[in-house]
Design an enzyme around this catalytic site. Sequence first.
Site, PDB file in Angstrom:
ATOM      1  N   HIS A 268       0.978  -1.143   0.105  1.00  0.00           N
ATOM      2  CA  HIS A 268       0.033   0.030  -0.085  1.00  0.00           C
ATOM      3  C   HIS A 268       0.975   1.274   0.008  1.00  0.00           C
ATOM      4  O   HIS A 268       1.554   1.522  -1.004  1.00  0.00           O
ATOM      5  CB  HIS A 268      -0.911  -0.123   1.246  1.00  0.00           C
ATOM      6  CG  HIS A 268      -2.108   0.747   1.294  1.00  0.00           C
ATOM      7  ND1 HIS A 268      -2.398   1.437   0.311  1.00  0.00           N
ATOM      8  CD2 HIS A 268      -2.899   1.020   2.390  1.00  0.00           C
ATOM      9  CE1 HIS A 268      -3.404   2.219   0.495  1.00  0.00           C
ATOM     10  NE2 HIS A 268      -3.729   2.171   1.904  1.00  0.00           N
ATOM     11  N   HIS A 307      -2.485  -1.880  -9.961  1.00  0.00           N
ATOM     12  CA  HIS A 307      -3.212  -1.334  -9.013  1.00  0.00           C
ATOM     13  C   HIS A 307      -4.511  -2.125  -9.173  1.00  0.00           C
ATOM     14  O   HIS A 307      -4.932  -3.046 -10.054  1.00  0.00           O
ATOM     15  CB  HIS A 307      -3.496  -0.133  -9.364  1.00  0.00           C
ATOM     16  CG  HIS A 307      -3.989   0.774  -8.422  1.00  0.00           C
ATOM     17  ND1 HIS A 307      -5.451   0.875  -8.027  1.00  0.00           N
ATOM     18  CD2 HIS A 307      -3.574   1.576  -7.676  1.00  0.00           C
ATOM     19  CE1 HIS A 307      -5.639   1.583  -6.967  1.00  0.00           C
ATOM     20  NE2 HIS A 307      -4.389   2.216  -6.695  1.00  0.00           N
ATOM     21  N   ASP A 363       2.832   5.720  -6.864  1.00  0.00           N
ATOM     22  CA  ASP A 363       4.058   5.293  -6.183  1.00  0.00           C
ATOM     23  C   ASP A 363       5.243   5.500  -7.003  1.00  0.00           C
ATOM     24  O   ASP A 363       6.361   5.460  -6.609  1.00  0.00           O
ATOM     25  CB  ASP A 363       4.105   4.132  -5.245  1.00  0.00           C
ATOM     26  CG  ASP A 363       2.931   4.491  -4.036  1.00  0.00           C
ATOM     27  OD1 ASP A 363       3.020   5.334  -3.609  1.00  0.00           O
ATOM     28  OD2 ASP A 363       2.354   3.192  -3.897  1.00  0.00           O
TER      29      ASP A 363
HETATM   30  N1  ACO Z   1       4.666  -7.061 -10.867  1.00  0.00           N
HETATM   31  C1  ACO Z   1       4.534  -8.137 -11.457  1.00  0.00           C
HETATM   32  N2  ACO Z   1       3.313  -8.690 -11.226  1.00  0.00           N
HETATM   33  C2  ACO Z   1       2.392  -8.266 -10.791  1.00  0.00           C
HETATM   34  C3  ACO Z   1       2.401  -6.921 -10.200  1.00  0.00           C
HETATM   35  C4  ACO Z   1       3.540  -6.363 -10.158  1.00  0.00           C
HETATM   36  N3  ACO Z   1       3.829  -5.056  -9.413  1.00  0.00           N
HETATM   37  N4  ACO Z   1       1.178  -6.573  -9.830  1.00  0.00           N
HETATM   38  C5  ACO Z   1       0.373  -7.681 -10.197  1.00  0.00           C
HETATM   39  N5  ACO Z   1       1.109  -8.659 -10.750  1.00  0.00           N
HETATM   40  C6  ACO Z   1       0.507  -9.999 -11.283  1.00  0.00           C
HETATM   41  C7  ACO Z   1       0.331 -10.812 -10.328  1.00  0.00           C
HETATM   42  O1  ACO Z   1       1.495 -11.785 -10.271  1.00  0.00           O
HETATM   43  C8  ACO Z   1      -0.677 -11.665 -10.906  1.00  0.00           C
HETATM   44  O2  ACO Z   1      -0.278 -12.281 -12.288  1.00  0.00           O
HETATM   45  P1  ACO Z   1      -0.980 -14.009 -12.318  1.00  0.00           P
HETATM   46  O3  ACO Z   1      -2.420 -13.589 -12.792  1.00  0.00           O
HETATM   47  O4  ACO Z   1      -0.146 -14.571 -13.217  1.00  0.00           O
HETATM   48  O5  ACO Z   1      -1.052 -14.555 -10.884  1.00  0.00           O
HETATM   49  C9  ACO Z   1      -1.692 -10.439 -11.815  1.00  0.00           C
HETATM   50  O6  ACO Z   1      -0.748  -9.725 -12.160  1.00  0.00           O
HETATM   51  C10 ACO Z   1      -2.906  -9.990 -10.801  1.00  0.00           C
HETATM   52  O7  ACO Z   1      -2.125  -9.617  -9.548  1.00  0.00           O
HETATM   53  P2  ACO Z   1      -3.071  -9.510  -8.254  1.00  0.00           P
HETATM   54  O8  ACO Z   1      -2.113  -9.663  -7.297  1.00  0.00           O
HETATM   55  O9  ACO Z   1      -4.571 -10.372  -8.178  1.00  0.00           O
HETATM   56  O10 ACO Z   1      -3.470  -7.937  -8.515  1.00  0.00           O
HETATM   57  P3  ACO Z   1      -4.277  -7.013  -7.330  1.00  0.00           P
HETATM   58  O11 ACO Z   1      -5.141  -6.239  -8.091  1.00  0.00           O
HETATM   59  O12 ACO Z   1      -4.633  -7.851  -6.134  1.00  0.00           O
HETATM   60  O13 ACO Z   1      -2.849  -6.159  -6.537  1.00  0.00           O
HETATM   61  C11 ACO Z   1      -1.534  -4.632  -6.234  1.00  0.00           C
HETATM   62  C12 ACO Z   1      -2.724  -5.006  -6.709  1.00  0.00           C
HETATM   63  C13 ACO Z   1      -1.440  -5.127  -4.687  1.00  0.00           C
HETATM   64  C14 ACO Z   1      -1.190  -3.330  -6.163  1.00  0.00           C
HETATM   65  C15 ACO Z   1      -0.149  -5.374  -7.044  1.00  0.00           C
HETATM   66  O14 ACO Z   1      -0.557  -4.825  -8.387  1.00  0.00           O
HETATM   67  C16 ACO Z   1       1.073  -5.119  -6.300  1.00  0.00           C
HETATM   68  O15 ACO Z   1       1.792  -5.824  -5.430  1.00  0.00           O
HETATM   69  N6  ACO Z   1       2.021  -3.958  -6.834  1.00  0.00           N
HETATM   70  C17 ACO Z   1       3.074  -3.826  -6.216  1.00  0.00           C
HETATM   71  C18 ACO Z   1       3.119  -2.857  -5.129  1.00  0.00           C
HETATM   72  C19 ACO Z   1       2.649  -1.678  -5.215  1.00  0.00           C
HETATM   73  O16 ACO Z   1       3.168  -0.963  -6.169  1.00  0.00           O
HETATM   74  N7  ACO Z   1       1.738  -1.025  -4.444  1.00  0.00           N
HETATM   75  C20 ACO Z   1       1.122   0.176  -4.799  1.00  0.00           C
HETATM   76  C21 ACO Z   1      -0.336   0.464  -4.890  1.00  0.00           C
HETATM   77  S1  ACO Z   1      -0.816   1.820  -5.072  1.00  0.00           S
HETATM   78  C22 ACO Z   1      -1.108   2.257  -3.499  1.00  0.00           C
HETATM   79  O17 ACO Z   1      -1.439   1.634  -2.491  1.00  0.00           O
HETATM   80  C23 ACO Z   1      -1.250   3.707  -3.428  1.00  0.00           C
END
Ligand code: ACO
Length: 429
Positions: A268, A307, A363
């Site tokens: 987050h 996201h 971010d």
């Molecule tokens: N890098 C690589 N792969 C990713 C990323 C990433 N940053 N984010 C998602 N994926 C992939 C997952 O591995 C998944 O792949 P799969 O279908 O092969 O298993 C697919 O994309 C979907 O991912 P989910 O985890 O289901 O997506 P969700 O919507 O639940 O997660 C989140 C969103 C937590 C923000 C995620 O994208 C992440 O972890 N990002 C990196 C951390 C980040 O930047 N957080 C800041 C968010 S903005 C904020 O809070 C202000």
Amino acid sequence: MTKDTLTITDNRTGRTYELPITNDTIRAMDLRQIKVNDDDFGMMSYDPAFKNTASTKSKITFIDGDKGILRYRGYPIQELAEHCTYLEVAYLILNGELPTQSDLDQWVNEITYHTLIHENMKQLIDGFRYDAHPMGMLISTVAALSTFYPEAKNVDDPDIRDLQITRLIAKMPTLAAFAYRFSMGLPYSYPDNDLGYTGNFMNMMFKMVEPKFEPHPTLQRALDVLFILHADHEQNCGTNAMRSVGSSKVDPYSATAAAAAALYGPLHGGANEQVLRMLNKIGSVDNIPTYVERVKNGEFRLMGFGHRVYKNYDPRAKIIKQIADEVFEVTGRNPMLDIALELERIALEDEYFVSRRLYPNVDFYSGIIYQAMGLPVSMFPVLFAIPRTAGWLAQWVELLTDGEQAIARPRQIYLGEDERSLVPISERG
Ligand code: ACO
């Protein structure tokens, strides 16, 4: 003829149910009538992590993740970032309308005259270990504010609520700056009422021995815009924590501490800190392809990408990218920017990221700007928490004044052991 209802047939019993649809939503409680027999509790919906459950109605922030739209109270984020100050936007978020000039003058005045914190708070901060993370300090000191303002527990009194809102918005920068000064071993710098919200924050962070700190106007404006972009984001993890904890009718300082704790997590508000660590680890543009391969192999995630809601370019990331250029003209170019730009370019062309609709989020670039402004990485989540306080508090008031809300208490699907007899410890194998 079309009807705003959903018809469900339960194939276990052959019975049919017609549920009303309002705002494209059915009420989970309407499922409860679906039963196999009279002893049945009734049907529930299962939605871990609330991926498809609306926990509230809200009039504060609108997001269309597919189109990359973000609006506060109906106003596009781009217009607010271009024309308003952070305190103007905070007023809008909290009150529903933009302030008139006299409203704004009064609001700014109120905030300016509530920035001091009780002197005992310094002893609390001094009690932390020398290397304490400033976000840990902020969470603790926000919670501690409740002990100085016991009347804050009267959360159903609108006047008392308003006073705590003013205090929280005014004191968050002071708590944040004091945490920073402690971690740097610097004497605390007190608020300067001649300065605006972000200018004063910079004064409390960066003032050394000069008689009066003068914030650089470009950097002050950049910080103001960054604060506007972070002011609210509807029902994210931190806001959900604010609402969930606030639903017990605890005082707003304790609820804000809970929201800030949620924001601290690396998925987050801690993500911008992780972005900088990631860029440092990558080290140079040449290492990007290998790094991206490792991300695709599932070793780790690309921080600042993806996201839960935006499946398009985060509109805030676009604005941040623009102000980055203005900041770098003052501070000099942050070498991390070249790695970030190349990483973004490669990722946006790569099938892995394209097919999963993973774009830079807010971010991805904010950390690079903060670093160029001389802020240490550990302060990044703190810089997120300060402006988000306006959003948390607006959501908290909306919760408390919503007659449909009650203490947050989800259901579970129990899959553990059925009743069994206890075996005395001497007989357990
Ligand atoms: N890098 C690589 N792969 C990713 C990323 C990433 N940053 N984010 C998602 N994926 C992939 C997952 O591995 C998944 O792949 P799969 O279908 O092969 O298993 C697919 O994309 C979907 O991912 P989910 O985890 O289901 O997506 P969700 O919507 O639940 O997660 C989140 C969103 C937590 C923000 C995620 O994208 C992440 O972890 N990002 C990196 C951390 C980040 O930047 N957080 C800041 C968010 S903005 C904020 O809070 C202000």
